[in-house]
Design a protein around this motif. Structure first.
Motif, PDB file in Angstrom:
ATOM      1  N   ARG A 147     -10.154  -2.856   6.201  1.00 19.61           N
ATOM      2  CA  ARG A 147      -8.702  -3.005   6.116  1.00 19.61           C
ATOM      3  C   ARG A 147      -8.318  -4.459   5.924  1.00 19.61           C
ATOM      4  NH1 ARG A 147      -7.571   1.280  11.051  1.00 19.61           N
ATOM      5  NH2 ARG A 147      -8.057   3.148   9.841  1.00 19.61           N
ATOM      6  N   PHE A 148      -7.483  -4.713   4.934  1.00 23.94           N
ATOM      7  CA  PHE A 148      -7.055  -6.059   4.590  1.00 23.94           C
ATOM      8  C   PHE A 148      -5.695  -6.409   5.188  1.00 23.94           C
ATOM      9  CE2 PHE A 148     -10.016  -4.622   1.395  1.00 23.94           C
ATOM     10  CZ  PHE A 148     -10.838  -5.714   1.192  1.00 23.94           C
ATOM     11  N   VAL A 149      -4.989  -5.401   5.689  1.00 22.07           N
ATOM     12  CA  VAL A 149      -3.664  -5.586   6.283  1.00 22.07           C
ATOM     13  C   VAL A 149      -3.628  -4.852   7.616  1.00 22.07           C
ATOM     14  CG1 VAL A 149      -1.209  -5.013   6.045  1.00 22.07           C
ATOM     15  CG2 VAL A 149      -2.474  -5.876   4.082  1.00 22.07           C
ATOM     16  N   ASP A 150      -3.011  -5.459   8.624  1.00 19.94           N
ATOM     17  CA  ASP A 150      -2.846  -4.829   9.928  1.00 19.94           C
ATOM     18  C   ASP A 150      -1.955  -3.596   9.786  1.00 19.94           C
ATOM     19  OD1 ASP A 150      -2.324  -4.117  12.553  1.00 19.94           O
ATOM     20  OD2 ASP A 150      -1.800  -6.141  13.204  1.00 19.94           O
ATOM     21  N   MET A 151      -2.439  -2.448  10.257  1.00 19.69           N
ATOM     22  CA  MET A 151      -1.668  -1.216  10.132  1.00 19.69           C
ATOM     23  C   MET A 151      -0.334  -1.293  10.863  1.00 19.69           C
ATOM     24  SD  MET A 151      -4.657   1.682  10.549  1.00 19.69           S
ATOM     25  CE  MET A 151      -3.470   3.013  10.385  1.00 19.69           C
ATOM     26  N   ALA A 152      -0.232  -2.154  11.865  1.00 17.43           N
ATOM     27  CA  ALA A 152       1.001  -2.269  12.643  1.00 17.43           C
ATOM     28  C   ALA A 152       2.025  -3.200  11.993  1.00 17.43           C
ATOM     29  CB  ALA A 152       0.682  -2.767  14.049  1.00 17.43           C
ATOM     30  N   ASP A 153       1.661  -3.833  10.888  1.00 21.79           N
ATOM     31  CA  ASP A 153       2.563  -4.755  10.206  1.00 21.79           C
ATOM     32  C   ASP A 153       3.517  -3.961   9.312  1.00 21.79           C
ATOM     33  OD1 ASP A 153       3.837  -6.736   8.752  1.00 21.79           O
ATOM     34  OD2 ASP A 153       2.019  -7.905   8.385  1.00 21.79           O
ATOM     35  N   MET A 154       4.736  -3.733   9.810  1.00 21.00           N
ATOM     36  CA  MET A 154       5.700  -2.888   9.109  1.00 21.00           C
ATOM     37  C   MET A 154       6.270  -3.542   7.857  1.00 21.00           C
ATOM     38  SD  MET A 154       5.938   0.069  10.587  1.00 21.00           S
ATOM     39  CE  MET A 154       4.164  -0.019  10.898  1.00 21.00           C
ATOM     40  N   ARG A 155       5.974  -4.802   7.626  1.00 14.29           N
ATOM     41  CA  ARG A 155       6.444  -5.428   6.392  1.00 14.29           C
ATOM     42  C   ARG A 155       5.788  -4.805   5.166  1.00 14.29           C
ATOM     43  NH1 ARG A 155       4.865 -11.444   6.879  1.00 14.29           N
ATOM     44  NH2 ARG A 155       2.921 -10.376   7.444  1.00 14.29           N
ATOM     45  N   HIS A 156       4.580  -4.309   5.332  1.00 19.29           N
ATOM     46  CA  HIS A 156       3.826  -3.761   4.209  1.00 19.29           C
ATOM     47  C   HIS A 156       4.150  -2.285   4.006  1.00 19.29           C
ATOM     48  CE1 HIS A 156       1.172  -7.179   3.288  1.00 19.29           C
ATOM     49  NE2 HIS A 156       1.272  -7.459   4.572  1.00 19.29           N
ATOM     50  N   ASP A 157       4.404  -1.915   2.747  1.00 21.14           N
ATOM     51  CA  ASP A 157       4.690  -0.516   2.430  1.00 21.14           C
ATOM     52  C   ASP A 157       3.573   0.122   1.602  1.00 21.14           C
ATOM     53  OD1 ASP A 157       5.090  -1.742  -0.004  1.00 21.14           O
ATOM     54  OD2 ASP A 157       7.044  -0.835  -0.387  1.00 21.14           O
ATOM     55  N   MET A 158       2.459  -0.577   1.469  1.00 21.16           N
ATOM     56  CA  MET A 158       1.271   0.028   0.875  1.00 21.16           C
ATOM     57  C   MET A 158       0.038  -0.599   1.504  1.00 21.16           C
ATOM     58  SD  MET A 158       0.593  -1.574  -2.927  1.00 21.16           S
ATOM     59  CE  MET A 158       0.332  -3.342  -3.211  1.00 21.16           C
ATOM     60  N   HIS A 159      -1.019   0.179   1.563  1.00 19.94           N
ATOM     61  CA  HIS A 159      -2.324  -0.319   1.994  1.00 19.94           C
ATOM     62  C   HIS A 159      -3.325  -0.072   0.875  1.00 19.94           C
ATOM     63  CE1 HIS A 159      -1.380   0.265   6.583  1.00 19.94           C
ATOM     64  NE2 HIS A 159      -0.805  -0.817   6.076  1.00 19.94           N
ATOM     65  N   VAL A 160      -4.158  -1.066   0.607  1.00 14.36           N
ATOM     66  CA  VAL A 160      -5.271  -0.920  -0.324  1.00 14.36           C
ATOM     67  C   VAL A 160      -6.524  -1.301   0.453  1.00 14.36           C
ATOM     68  CG1 VAL A 160      -6.294  -1.623  -2.507  1.00 14.36           C
ATOM     69  CG2 VAL A 160      -3.805  -1.427  -2.307  1.00 14.36           C
ATOM     70  N   LEU A 178      13.567  -6.680   8.153  1.00 13.43           N
ATOM     71  CA  LEU A 178      12.142  -6.988   8.029  1.00 13.43           C
ATOM     72  C   LEU A 178      11.944  -8.012   6.911  1.00 13.43           C
ATOM     73  CD1 LEU A 178      10.239  -3.558   8.224  1.00 13.43           C
ATOM     74  CD2 LEU A 178      10.265  -5.364   9.944  1.00 13.43           C
ATOM     75  N   PRO A 179      11.231  -9.097   7.178  1.00 15.69           N
ATOM     76  CA  PRO A 179      10.946 -10.044   6.095  1.00 15.69           C
ATOM     77  C   PRO A 179       9.942  -9.475   5.108  1.00 15.69           C
ATOM     78  CG  PRO A 179       9.767 -10.688   8.076  1.00 15.69           C
ATOM     79  CD  PRO A 179      10.653  -9.531   8.466  1.00 15.69           C
ATOM     80  N   VAL A 180       9.947 -10.002   3.899  1.00 14.15           N
ATOM     81  CA  VAL A 180       8.957  -9.609   2.896  1.00 14.15           C
ATOM     82  C   VAL A 180       7.614 -10.241   3.271  1.00 14.15           C
ATOM     83  CG1 VAL A 180       8.335  -9.787   0.460  1.00 14.15           C
ATOM     84  CG2 VAL A 180      10.713  -9.409   1.120  1.00 14.15           C
ATOM     85  N   PRO A 181       6.493  -9.516   3.178  1.00 11.62           N
ATOM     86  CA  PRO A 181       5.196 -10.109   3.546  1.00 11.62           C
ATOM     87  C   PRO A 181       4.806 -11.229   2.584  1.00 11.62           C
ATOM     88  CG  PRO A 181       4.881  -7.973   2.503  1.00 11.62           C
ATOM     89  CD  PRO A 181       6.352  -8.116   2.725  1.00 11.62           C
ATOM     90  N   GLU A 182       4.038 -12.189   3.104  1.00  7.43           N
ATOM     91  CA  GLU A 182       3.588 -13.303   2.280  1.00  7.43           C
ATOM     92  C   GLU A 182       2.365 -12.909   1.462  1.00  7.43           C
ATOM     93  OE1 GLU A 182       3.499 -13.504   5.656  1.00  7.43           O
ATOM     94  OE2 GLU A 182       5.227 -14.764   6.209  1.00  7.43           O
ATOM     95  N   SER A 183       2.204 -13.587   0.334  1.00 10.74           N
ATOM     96  CA  SER A 183       0.987 -13.422  -0.455  1.00 10.74           C
ATOM     97  C   SER A 183      -0.195 -13.989   0.321  1.00 10.74           C
ATOM     98  CB  SER A 183       1.110 -14.156  -1.790  1.00 10.74           C
ATOM     99  OG  SER A 183       2.195 -13.671  -2.545  1.00 10.74           O
ATOM    100  N   PHE A 184      -1.398 -13.432   0.080  1.00  8.67           N
ATOM    101  CA  PHE A 184      -2.604 -13.994   0.674  1.00  8.67           C
ATOM    102  C   PHE A 184      -3.806 -13.633  -0.185  1.00  8.67           C
ATOM    103  CE2 PHE A 184      -2.326  -9.784   2.608  1.00  8.67           C
ATOM    104  CZ  PHE A 184      -3.621  -9.312   2.540  1.00  8.67           C
ATOM    105  N   VAL A 185      -4.872 -14.411  -0.039  1.00 10.10           N
ATOM    106  CA  VAL A 185      -6.117 -14.200  -0.765  1.00 10.10           C
ATOM    107  C   VAL A 185      -7.254 -14.188   0.244  1.00 10.10           C
ATOM    108  CG1 VAL A 185      -7.697 -15.101  -2.516  1.00 10.10           C
ATOM    109  CG2 VAL A 185      -5.209 -15.314  -2.839  1.00 10.10           C
ATOM    110  N   THR A 186      -8.168 -13.213   0.103  1.00  6.17           N
ATOM    111  CA  THR A 186      -9.273 -13.103   1.043  1.00  6.17           C
ATOM    112  C   THR A 186     -10.465 -12.461   0.325  1.00  6.17           C
ATOM    113  OG1 THR A 186      -9.895 -12.313   3.262  1.00  6.17           O
ATOM    114  CG2 THR A 186      -8.505 -10.857   1.925  1.00  6.17           C
ATOM    115  N   HIS A 187     -11.445 -12.048   1.098  1.00  6.70           N
ATOM    116  CA  HIS A 187     -12.627 -11.376   0.561  1.00  6.70           C
ATOM    117  C   HIS A 187     -12.978 -10.231   1.477  1.00  6.70           C
ATOM    118  CE1 HIS A 187     -16.933 -10.703  -0.425  1.00  6.70           C
ATOM    119  NE2 HIS A 187     -16.568 -11.093  -1.637  1.00  6.70           N
ATOM    120  N   ARG A 188     -13.645  -9.241   0.918  1.00  6.45           N
ATOM    121  CA  ARG A 188     -14.062  -8.076   1.694  1.00  6.45           C
ATOM    122  C   ARG A 188     -14.789  -8.473   2.972  1.00  6.45           C
ATOM    123  NH1 ARG A 188     -19.449  -5.176   0.035  1.00  6.45           N
ATOM    124  NH2 ARG A 188     -20.069  -7.144   1.004  1.00  6.45           N
ATOM    125  N   ASP A 189     -15.634  -9.501   2.899  1.00  5.96           N
ATOM    126  CA  ASP A 189     -16.425  -9.897   4.061  1.00  5.96           C
ATOM    127  C   ASP A 189     -15.573 -10.421   5.206  1.00  5.96           C
ATOM    128  OD1 ASP A 189     -18.625  -9.186   2.610  1.00  5.96           O
ATOM    129  OD2 ASP A 189     -19.341 -11.230   2.254  1.00  5.96           O
TER     130      ASP A 189
END
Length: 278
Positions: free
Chosen positions: A180-193, A151-162
């Motif tokens: 949700r700021f990250v797709d739940m199906a994206d297995m690269r991520h190991d935390m959700h905020v 699994l590749p490491v996820p890329e950094s990104f910047v966004t807003h709540r809206d």
């Protein structure tokens, strides 16, 4: 873009005439750090930062919640850091609750205002500076990234709540939503905020009991929250810290929405050793 109104601590110190009684508590299953605890005397500082202070509201503790740390960072005008993160294995989320901050990620400049969100991948090249004329306050959540071969490491990104995805929980008619700021199906991520929001009278109608550790910072509103066997009143500015399998539920108290910034660890096998090599 809307301008959300979120609670941010401003420190200060209580008068000698005030009563000690407060809602702060630390148990084997959960902790509650109410907004009144976040005073000048309990702030911390970091190397290579200018004109900043922070409240450390979560850190790994053996036998409690072990996967993350969470800071509330206040940066004065002209403050910031060119070397904010010293751990190359740390991933992070920044979430602004008051003021504005200029963040540079991999050479690209961004201005974050309340509701602004940045995911910073482990090893990312980033810095930040308060170029405004007022203090800025943001949450900084950090986790040791758990790499998975293939699994590749996820890329950094910047966004807003809206610009994030809002999901209505089934059968709630919008009374309970998750941003949700990250797709739940994206297995690269190991935390959700995420941001969880309840309309007045909205509830978690069962005692959630699961393996995820949680940090819950109340952004707005008030509620009665079930933590293990206790019902606890919480309001904007309070922080709840839950170890794995601590039962939780809530009733939103109104008169306005009740929302909180939620951390949870996800998408990884359970370690089968007491001292896993990360």
């Amino acid at each position: 873009m809307s301008k959300p109104s979120y609670f941010a601590p401003h420190g200060g110190h209580p008068a000698q005439t005030e009563l000690l009684t407060d809602r702060a508590m630390f148990t084997e299953a959960y902790a509650v750090i109410p907004k009144g605890v976040m005073r000048d005397i309990v702030t911390s500082h970091l190397p290579f930062w200018d004109k900043m202070r922070m409240w450390v509201i979560a850190r790994p503790l053996t036998g409690f919640a072990e996967t993350f740390s969470q800071y509330i960072v206040e940066v004065a005008p002209e403050g910031g850091s060119e070397r904010p993160e010293l751990d190359p294995n740390a991933e992070a989320v920044l979430f602004v609750v008051e003021g504005e901050i200029d963040v540079t990620v991999e050479g690209k400049h961004h201005t974050l205002v309340p509701g602004g969100y940045a995911f910073l991948a482990p090893g990312a090249d980033w810095s930040l500076r308060n170029n405004s004329k007022a203090n800025v306050t943001f949450h900084w959540l950090r986790k040791h990234y758990q790499k998975v071969e293939g699994l590749p490491v996820p890329e950094s990104f910047v966004t807003h709540r809206d610009n994030a995805t809002v999901i209505e929980m089934p059968g709630t008619e919008g009374a309970w939503k998750t941003t949700r700021f990250v797709d739940m199906a994206d297995m690269r991520h190991d935390m959700h905020v995420n941001i969880v929001t309840f309309q007045p009278g909205g509830v978690i109608p069962f005692a959630e009991t699961h393996v995820m550790e949680h940090g819950l910072y109340v952004l707005e509103g008030k509620a009665v929250y079930r933590l293990n066997q206790d019902w606890v009143e919480v309001e904007a500015g309070d922080f709840m810290w839950l170890r794995a399998f601590c039962p939780q539920a809530c009733y939103s108290g109104g008169p306005g929405p009740f929302s909180y910034l939620l951390y949870k660890d996800v998408n990884r096998h359970v370690h089968l050793t007491l001292n896993p090599q990360r």
